[in-house]
Write a protein that holds these residues in place. Structure first.
Motif, PDB file in Angstrom:
ATOM      1  N   LEU A  21       0.936  -1.158   0.038  1.00  0.00           N
ATOM      2  CA  LEU A  21      -0.127  -0.120  -0.035  1.00  0.00           C
ATOM      3  C   LEU A  21       0.805   1.256   0.045  1.00  0.00           C
ATOM      4  N   SER A  22       2.019   1.098   0.529  1.00  0.00           N
ATOM      5  CA  SER A  22       2.823   2.433   0.622  1.00  0.00           C
ATOM      6  C   SER A  22       4.228   2.213  -0.318  1.00  0.00           C
ATOM      7  N   ALA A  23       4.039   1.347  -1.376  1.00  0.00           N
ATOM      8  CA  ALA A  23       5.217   1.184  -2.442  1.00  0.00           C
ATOM      9  C   ALA A  23       5.458   2.613  -3.181  1.00  0.00           C
ATOM     10  N   SER A  24       4.457   3.118  -3.504  1.00  0.00           N
ATOM     11  CA  SER A  24       4.533   4.445  -4.511  1.00  0.00           C
ATOM     12  C   SER A  24       5.376   5.449  -3.626  1.00  0.00           C
ATOM     13  N   GLN A  25       5.208   5.371  -2.557  1.00  0.00           N
ATOM     14  CA  GLN A  25       5.917   6.524  -1.702  1.00  0.00           C
ATOM     15  C   GLN A  25       7.464   6.373  -0.889  1.00  0.00           C
ATOM     16  N   ILE A  26       7.695   4.782  -1.284  1.00  0.00           N
ATOM     17  CA  ILE A  26       8.901   4.582  -0.772  1.00  0.00           C
ATOM     18  C   ILE A  26       9.962   4.611  -1.875  1.00  0.00           C
ATOM     19  N   ASN A  27      11.063   5.625  -1.633  1.00  0.00           N
ATOM     20  CA  ASN A  27      12.038   6.085  -2.622  1.00  0.00           C
ATOM     21  C   ASN A  27      13.388   5.902  -2.204  1.00  0.00           C
ATOM     22  N   LYS A  28      13.682   5.852  -0.938  1.00  0.00           N
ATOM     23  CA  LYS A  28      14.957   5.647  -0.211  1.00  0.00           C
ATOM     24  C   LYS A  28      15.071   4.383   0.882  1.00  0.00           C
ATOM     25  N   LYS A  29      16.066   4.370   1.408  1.00  0.00           N
ATOM     26  CA  LYS A  29      16.391   3.067   2.460  1.00  0.00           C
ATOM     27  C   LYS A  29      15.589   3.729   3.636  1.00  0.00           C
ATOM     28  N   GLU A  30      15.779   4.823   3.973  1.00  0.00           N
ATOM     29  CA  GLU A  30      15.165   5.332   5.294  1.00  0.00           C
ATOM     30  C   GLU A  30      13.865   4.940   5.166  1.00  0.00           C
ATOM     31  N   ASP A  31      13.089   5.304   4.141  1.00  0.00           N
ATOM     32  CA  ASP A  31      11.712   5.194   4.228  1.00  0.00           C
ATOM     33  C   ASP A  31      11.135   3.763   4.352  1.00  0.00           C
ATOM     34  N   VAL A  32      11.909   2.809   4.144  1.00  0.00           N
ATOM     35  CA  VAL A  32      11.853   1.451   4.399  1.00  0.00           C
ATOM     36  C   VAL A  32      11.934   1.372   5.951  1.00  0.00           C
ATOM     37  N   LEU A  33      12.924   1.768   6.616  1.00  0.00           N
ATOM     38  CA  LEU A  33      12.856   1.545   8.079  1.00  0.00           C
ATOM     39  C   LEU A  33      11.796   2.391   8.849  1.00  0.00           C
ATOM     40  N   VAL A  34      11.472   3.510   8.366  1.00  0.00           N
ATOM     41  CA  VAL A  34      10.282   4.010   8.919  1.00  0.00           C
ATOM     42  C   VAL A  34       9.043   3.462   8.675  1.00  0.00           C
ATOM     43  N   LEU A  35       8.824   2.542   7.632  1.00  0.00           N
ATOM     44  CA  LEU A  35       7.808   1.984   7.438  1.00  0.00           C
ATOM     45  C   LEU A  35       7.733   0.527   8.211  1.00  0.00           C
ATOM     46  N   LEU A  36       8.975  -0.038   8.529  1.00  0.00           N
ATOM     47  CA  LEU A  36       9.077  -1.017   9.441  1.00  0.00           C
ATOM     48  C   LEU A  36       8.643  -0.659  10.860  1.00  0.00           C
ATOM     49  N   VAL A  37       9.104   0.556  11.331  1.00  0.00           N
ATOM     50  CA  VAL A  37       8.856   0.850  12.663  1.00  0.00           C
ATOM     51  C   VAL A  37       7.331   1.124  12.667  1.00  0.00           C
ATOM     52  N   HIS A  38       6.708   1.660  11.915  1.00  0.00           N
ATOM     53  CA  HIS A  38       5.341   2.085  11.836  1.00  0.00           C
ATOM     54  C   HIS A  38       4.531   0.718  11.945  1.00  0.00           C
ATOM     55  N   TRP A  39       4.959  -0.240  11.020  1.00  0.00           N
ATOM     56  CA  TRP A  39       4.253  -1.522  11.148  1.00  0.00           C
ATOM     57  C   TRP A  39       4.300  -2.223  12.442  1.00  0.00           C
ATOM     58  N   HIS A  40       5.612  -2.055  13.266  1.00  0.00           N
ATOM     59  CA  HIS A  40       5.754  -2.671  14.373  1.00  0.00           C
ATOM     60  C   HIS A  40       4.956  -2.040  15.344  1.00  0.00           C
ATOM     61  N   LEU A  41       4.731  -0.657  15.419  1.00  0.00           N
ATOM     62  CA  LEU A  41       3.698   0.064  16.533  1.00  0.00           C
ATOM     63  C   LEU A  41       2.238  -0.370  16.158  1.00  0.00           C
ATOM     64  N   VAL A  42       1.771  -0.555  14.936  1.00  0.00           N
ATOM     65  CA  VAL A  42       0.621  -0.870  14.550  1.00  0.00           C
ATOM     66  C   VAL A  42       0.335  -2.413  15.224  1.00  0.00           C
ATOM     67  N   LYS A  43       1.385  -3.040  15.093  1.00  0.00           N
ATOM     68  CA  LYS A  43       1.367  -4.673  15.786  1.00  0.00           C
ATOM     69  C   LYS A  43       0.991  -4.482  17.084  1.00  0.00           C
ATOM     70  N   ASN A  44       1.572  -3.573  17.771  1.00  0.00           N
ATOM     71  CA  ASN A  44       1.501  -3.398  19.327  1.00  0.00           C
ATOM     72  C   ASN A  44       0.403  -2.429  19.667  1.00  0.00           C
ATOM     73  N   GLY A  45      -0.520  -2.180  18.937  1.00  0.00           N
ATOM     74  CA  GLY A  45      -1.611  -1.517  19.093  1.00  0.00           C
ATOM     75  C   GLY A  45      -1.809  -0.055  19.001  1.00  0.00           C
ATOM     76  N   PHE A  46      -0.679   0.507  18.494  1.00  0.00           N
ATOM     77  CA  PHE A  46      -0.890   2.127  18.143  1.00  0.00           C
ATOM     78  C   PHE A  46      -1.607   2.295  16.639  1.00  0.00           C
ATOM     79  N   LYS A  47      -2.015   3.418  16.694  1.00  0.00           N
ATOM     80  CA  LYS A  47      -2.852   3.649  15.355  1.00  0.00           C
ATOM     81  C   LYS A  47      -2.211   4.946  15.079  1.00  0.00           C
ATOM     82  N   CYS A  48      -2.145   5.346  13.756  1.00  0.00           N
ATOM     83  CA  CYS A  48      -1.296   6.671  13.454  1.00  0.00           C
ATOM     84  C   CYS A  48      -2.484   7.677  13.010  1.00  0.00           C
ATOM     85  N   LEU A  49      -2.185   8.812  13.708  1.00  0.00           N
ATOM     86  CA  LEU A  49      -3.092  10.150  13.322  1.00  0.00           C
ATOM     87  C   LEU A  49      -2.748  10.929  12.258  1.00  0.00           C
TER      88      LEU A  49
END
Length: 287
Positions: A21-49
């Motif tokens: 779903l976020s593939a079109s906005q991933i342009n560099k390696k830093e984006d992949v790390l942020v996406l991984l952290v976001h996914w891990h937060l969602v798995k632990n009950g957080f939701k993004c505002l």
């Protein structure tokens, strides 16, 4: 034997969907790390505002498992999360070859952080094992260093450190400050009641020059023309014909310059090395 449930650090369920779903906005390696952290937060009950660093939750804001539009367009990353009605802010800043994450719990001001080399990411597209071969270590570090310190209250509390340093600071006598400018807060020659040094002794002048840690006695203050202690209201004798009366304040540390007049009351009749010649312009004060 039946397969047991995989631990939270190795279970990658849901990452592939969020990555697509976020593939079109991933342009560099830093984006992949942020996406991984976001996914891990969602798995632990957080939701993004959404993006930003606002410290309040709007009445119409609702959390989402997806990243907001444009989350990867800025140089640094700033995302807001909510869990159990508590607001959190995730920030990621690039520093040389690393990406530093800071996670703030707004209510308690508790902060946690973790840092990863950008080269941890090996590709921009593909399964998680291809993107981040060491993803298990990354997820374990996120759990221990980023999420748990904030959720358990063991993170650094910024406001608490500041308030304690101000409220627990001991008070001291302002006249004991060696850098104080201006007259003392108590009369000259007296000490505050109950001071451990007791009443000031006028014959104790110069004691602090020998013992700088002994406060309250005064330094080397004396009148070079007086035979007694310099405790008097006299404005100073001055030097006739050269300095008017009052030019040298009482108690000033002053060495007379040039030979004194013959009629000066305290003139030394037999100065040392009396056979030397004075330098040219000896009586010129600007020499």
């Amino acid at each position: 034997m039946a397969t047991e449930s995989t631990s939270s650090t190795t279970d990658t369920f849901g990452f592939e969907l969020i990555h697509k779903l976020s593939a079109s906005q991933i342009n560099k390696k830093e984006d992949v790390l942020v996406l991984l952290v976001h996914w891990h937060l969602v798995k632990n009950g957080f939701k993004c505002l959404g993006s930003g660093d606002a410290k309040t939750i709007g009445p119409s804001e609702e959390g989402s498992e997806l990243l907001p539009e444009g989350w990867s367009q800025e140089l640094n990353y700033s995302l807001r999360y909510i869990k159990e009605a508590k607001l959190y802010i995730l920030m990621a800043v690039k520093s040389d070859n690393d990406l530093i994450f800071n996670f703030l719990k707004v209510e308690s001001h508790a902060v946690s952080n973790v840092q990863f080399p950008i080269d941890t990411v090996k590709a921009l597209q593909g399964p998680l094992a291809v993107l981040v071969p060491d993803y298990e270590q990354v997820l374990n570090s996120l759990k221990i260093n980023l999420i748990e310190p904030v959720s358990t209250g063991s993170g650094v509390e910024v406001s608490t450190q500041t308030s304690e340093s101000q409220t627990n600071r001991p008070r001291r006598d302002p006249d004991d400050d060696p850098l104080r400018v201006g007259p003392p807060h108590r009369p000259i020659g007296q000490v505050m009641p109950g001071h451990p040094l007791g009443p000031a002794n006028p014959f104790d002048i110069g004691r602090d020059d020998l013992d700088p840690f002994r406060q309250g006695r005064g330094g080397m203050l004396f009148d070079p023309f007086s035979r007694g202690p310099n405790i008097h209201p006299s404005p100073g004798i001055g030097i006739p014909g050269r300095l008017p009366r009052g030019s040298v304040p009482p108690g000033a540390r002053f060495d007379p310059f040039g030979p004194l007049p013959d009629d000066f009351p305290h003139n030394r009749r037999n100065p040392p090395d009396g056979d030397h010649f004075p330098p040219p312009g000896n009586y010129d004060a600007y020499m």
